[in-house]
Design a protein around this motif. Structure first.
Motif, PDB file in Angstrom:
ATOM      1  N   SER A   1       0.041  -9.987   9.900  1.00 49.41           N
ATOM      2  CA  SER A   1      -0.608 -10.580   8.731  1.00 49.41           C
ATOM      3  C   SER A   1      -2.012 -10.027   8.543  1.00 49.41           C
ATOM      4  O   SER A   1      -2.440  -9.720   7.420  1.00 49.41           O
ATOM      5  CB  SER A   1      -0.653 -12.105   8.867  1.00 49.41           C
ATOM      6  N   LEU A   2      -2.750  -9.866   9.651  1.00 48.84           N
ATOM      7  CA  LEU A   2      -4.090  -9.292   9.565  1.00 48.84           C
ATOM      8  C   LEU A   2      -4.035  -7.841   9.104  1.00 48.84           C
ATOM      9  O   LEU A   2      -4.891  -7.384   8.339  1.00 48.84           O
ATOM     10  CB  LEU A   2      -4.798  -9.394  10.921  1.00 48.84           C
ATOM     11  N   ASP A   3      -3.015  -7.097   9.569  1.00 46.70           N
ATOM     12  CA  ASP A   3      -2.880  -5.701   9.158  1.00 46.70           C
ATOM     13  C   ASP A   3      -2.621  -5.587   7.656  1.00 46.70           C
ATOM     14  O   ASP A   3      -3.179  -4.712   6.981  1.00 46.70           O
ATOM     15  CB  ASP A   3      -1.739  -5.025   9.927  1.00 46.70           C
ATOM     16  N   VAL A   4      -1.757  -6.461   7.143  1.00 49.34           N
ATOM     17  CA  VAL A   4      -1.456  -6.401   5.705  1.00 49.34           C
ATOM     18  C   VAL A   4      -2.704  -6.754   4.900  1.00 49.34           C
ATOM     19  O   VAL A   4      -2.980  -6.140   3.866  1.00 49.34           O
ATOM     20  CB  VAL A   4      -0.278  -7.339   5.354  1.00 49.34           C
ATOM     21  N   GLU A   5      -3.478  -7.730   5.392  1.00 48.80           N
ATOM     22  CA  GLU A   5      -4.742  -8.044   4.721  1.00 48.80           C
ATOM     23  C   GLU A   5      -5.694  -6.859   4.797  1.00 48.80           C
ATOM     24  O   GLU A   5      -6.409  -6.562   3.836  1.00 48.80           O
ATOM     25  CB  GLU A   5      -5.371  -9.272   5.368  1.00 48.80           C
ATOM     26  N   GLY A   6      -5.701  -6.165   5.941  1.00 51.79           N
ATOM     27  CA  GLY A   6      -6.523  -4.970   6.065  1.00 51.79           C
ATOM     28  C   GLY A   6      -6.061  -3.865   5.142  1.00 51.79           C
ATOM     29  O   GLY A   6      -6.867  -3.095   4.615  1.00 51.79           O
ATOM     30  N   LEU A   7      -4.756  -3.792   4.909  1.00 56.81           N
ATOM     31  CA  LEU A   7      -4.219  -2.792   3.983  1.00 56.81           C
ATOM     32  C   LEU A   7      -4.708  -3.051   2.571  1.00 56.81           C
ATOM     33  O   LEU A   7      -5.017  -2.126   1.819  1.00 56.81           O
ATOM     34  CB  LEU A   7      -2.691  -2.834   4.027  1.00 56.81           C
ATOM     35  N   ALA A   8      -4.839  -4.331   2.228  1.00 58.28           N
ATOM     36  CA  ALA A   8      -5.287  -4.686   0.881  1.00 58.28           C
ATOM     37  C   ALA A   8      -6.742  -4.328   0.645  1.00 58.28           C
ATOM     38  O   ALA A   8      -7.135  -4.030  -0.469  1.00 58.28           O
ATOM     39  CB  ALA A   8      -5.076  -6.182   0.641  1.00 58.28           C
ATOM     40  N   GLY A   9      -7.547  -4.329   1.708  1.00 54.64           N
ATOM     41  CA  GLY A   9      -8.964  -4.011   1.507  1.00 54.64           C
ATOM     42  C   GLY A   9      -9.607  -3.446   2.742  1.00 54.64           C
ATOM     43  O   GLY A   9     -10.728  -3.801   3.070  1.00 54.64           O
ATOM     44  N   GLY A  10      -8.865  -2.594   3.465  1.00 52.71           N
ATOM     45  CA  GLY A  10      -9.358  -2.147   4.762  1.00 52.71           C
ATOM     46  C   GLY A  10     -10.003  -0.792   4.800  1.00 52.71           C
ATOM     47  O   GLY A  10     -10.031  -0.158   5.838  1.00 52.71           O
TER      48      GLY A  10
END
Length: 635
Positions: A120-129
């Motif tokens: 979940s953290l990785d996908v959030e990072g993908l959105a604005g990482g």
């Protein structure tokens, strides 16, 4: 492996050889996930070796529980209705688990839940990482990003992120494996083989890092005749990778490969306790492995002495005897010739561009240290314990690459309460581990009404308010203190950069707040708004717990924003150490109270959580700040 190496017995043979070499080169106990024992088709061929290692206390098995039946039921639920279901032969799997049950241990974390949380953290990072220079934040985020660009059909980034985000909830109690996701048809987009491989790597990296973090261990990264199996950990934490291919080369370079190839597993286990073999393994052999797997420019000069030792070792090996006797004689030869201490130690050289820059994180209290180390393990990776045999000082180290490509050696140390203790211990650390940046992280009490619990203060001044104080008569037979105070200015560039974080690191700040919210779900003190305040920090030996004391301080300097007890000592030690070479200093303090009479009551009402939130928020802000810096800031 099975698709590349046939017949099946060859896979088993290669893995038995790899297990034997791993048991020899590892000074630590081997950790084996129960999933591998239960689901792997090669496990039956390895069972006798695993039992022998377990009986010799060289291996232990880890799983979600120590109850065999409960463990198997959990595995069955994970694999129901998937192509893996047939791999779980219940009676055979139960027999294997029973055989190793004496060394079965329960993990402290649930593996699947851990990977889901990381996902979940990785996908959030993908959105604005992405950082300011376009670099992606972490290995899994990079792999998910590259997978998106391998998808054949035109798919919007938001649709891709939504599909990824939905996976954990739709999986339910199934195992978090991408093949399971595809078997259950719960990912709505078509993938190419390249995209599938990258997503599997993102999952594999998180799975591996969960074990490496919990058990503070290393992992095998490459197997002879099989290849790379490190799930991408080599690209992020090369120091955690053991390369068995290079260990074979190292054995050959010291004349031991043939003898080792004829050792039985019983011999390997016995040699682990031979003092001369231990010195050979942990000295010469490991150094040669390190130089082969991570070459240095002066490797040739450093290994020149091996030419002579190789000839003598070969002569000793030709002397006859069993393979074990040959190993023992060459080990004694290595010790006699002092090769362990002089073999291939690197000589000082100018630091190349990719050498890590040291960041020293100084903490005062045990509770602050515990929270920061927990956050560091989750955010940065597993920690290595460093102990100074002269002083007993214990520190913790992790290597981390920022979003802008700078490799950092992050060192965490606890210096104790008070200015003098903090200054003395910090000075020793600064001498032993010369850093580029010193960061003081901890909690503070607010002196300004603008600061609320959960906010973070970055000090643009650190004022030791009792320095040069003057005791004067109060005209009534007593005295009063007239404060003078001595101020130290933290690094101007870091202060300036902190002011810019809302503009240059907006997404990273949002991710930091998300991590805090996950660590402290429902805690109202997790600040959702202003992430950072910049202002002067008062420091001294007095615990602020009364408004009259606060007013007295602000009579001297009305813009003081918060108060702590260590920052000025750490700042002074840093300033002294950096007279000839600049060392940047920054103080980040999470606000835990209002430095008034309500201080103790607030801590009781929150069960102490406000202090944990405050220090975690300060550490997260440090990570955002370091991640935003250009590489030039560390030179």
């Amino acid at each position: 492996m099975k698709s590349r190496i046939r017949p099946h017995r060859d896979v088993v043979t290669l893995l038995r050889e790899a297990l034997r070499l791993t048991a020899f080169v590892s000074p630590d106990v081997l950790v084996m996930p129960s999933t591998d024992l239960v689901q792997s088709s090669v496990a039956p061929g390895l069972l006798s070796d695993l039992q022998l290692l377990a009986e010799s206390e060289v291996l232990f098995l880890v799983g979600s529980t120590m109850d065999v039946d409960q463990l198997l039921e959990g595995k069955r639920a994970h694999l129901t209705d998937t192509s893996f279901e047939g791999l779980l032969e219940y009676p055979a799997s139960r027999r294997r688990l029973r055989a190793l049950h004496p060394v079965l241990q329960a993990r402290n974390i649930d593996t699947t839940a851990d990977v889901k949380s990381r996902w979940s953290l990785d996908v959030e990072g993908l959105a604005g990482g992405t950082a300011a220079d376009g670099a992606l934040a972490s290995f899994p985020v990079r792999e998910l990003h590259n997978a998106y660009h391998s998808i054949p059909a035109a798919t919007s980034p938001s649709a891709y992120e939504r599909a990824l985000h939905a996976v954990p909830d739709r999986l339910g109690s199934h195992a978090f494996l991408w093949r399971v996701v595809e078997d259950l048809r719960i990912f709505d987009l078509e993938l190419t083989p390249q995209a599938r491989r990258r997503i599997e790597l993102a999952l594999g990296w998180n799975w591996a890092m969960g074990y490496l973090t919990e058990y503070r261990t290393t992992m095998v990264g490459r197997l002879p005749r099989i290849g790379i199996v490190d799930c991408g950990v080599r690209s992020t934490h090369p120091e955690l990778i053991v390369d068995l291919v290079e260990y074979r080369r190292a054995l050959k370079m010291i004349g031991l490969l043939d003898a080792f190839g004829h050792l039985s597993l019983e011999d390997v286990i016995a040699l682990r306790d031979d003092p001369s073999v231990i010195l050979l393994r942990d000295g010469l052999l490991r150094n040669v492995h390190d130089h082969l797997s991570r070459p240095s420019p002066d490797r040739t000069r450093q290994l020149q002495h091996l030419v002579g030792f190789y000839a003598e070792a070969c002569d000793a090996a030709r002397g006859g005897g069993s393979p074990r006797a040959v190993m023992e004689s060459v080990a004694r030869l290595a010790v006699e010739h002092g090769t362990r201490s002089t073999a291939v130690r690197p000589t000082p050289r100018p630091a190349p561009e990719n050498d890590p820059a040291t960041v020293l994180i100084v903490l005062a209290l045990a509770e602050e240290t515990a929270v920061v180390l927990e956050c560091a393990k989750e955010t940065l990776g597993p920690l290595t314990v460093l102990e100074d045999v002269r002083t007993g000082q214990v520190s913790y180290e992790v290597r981390w690459q920022t979003g802008r490509g700078q490799l950092l050696r992050m060192l965490f140390t606890m210096v104790g309460k008070g200015q003098e203790q903090a200054a003395a211990t910090s000075a020793g650390m600064l001498a032993d581990f010369p850093p580029r940046i010193v960061a003081n992280v901890g909690i503070a009490g607010a002196l300004s009404p603008d600061l609320k619990p959960g906010d973070v203060l970055l000090a643009d001044q650190v004022v030791s308010y009792l320095d040069n104080a003057r005791a004067e008569s109060d005209g009534g037979g007593g005295f009063r203190l007239r404060i003078a105070g001595m101020g130290v200015r933290p690094d101007e560039y870091l202060t300036h950069r902190a002011h810019q974080l809302p503009f240059v690191a907006e997404e990273e700040l949002a991710q930091a707040r998300t991590r805090l919210a996950r660590r402290f779900p429902g805690d109202p003190t997790v600040s959702p708004a202003r992430p950072l305040v910049v202002g002067p920090l008062a420091c001294g030996p007095v615990v602020g717990a009364d408004q009259a004391f606060t007013a007295w301080l602000q009579e001297h300097k009305r813009d003081l924003t918060a108060i702590d007890m260590e920052s000025s000592g750490i700042a002074a030690a840093t300033a002294t150490s950096g007279m000839l070479k600049r060392v940047r200093f920054v103080a980040l303090r999470g606000i835990s109270d209002a430095a008034d009479a309500d201080k103790s009551d607030l801590e009781r009402r929150t069960g102490g959580s406000i202090r944990r939130v405050a220090v975690a928020a300060a550490f997260e802000m440090l990570i955002v700040l370091l991640n935003s810096l250009p590489r030039e800031a560390f030179r």
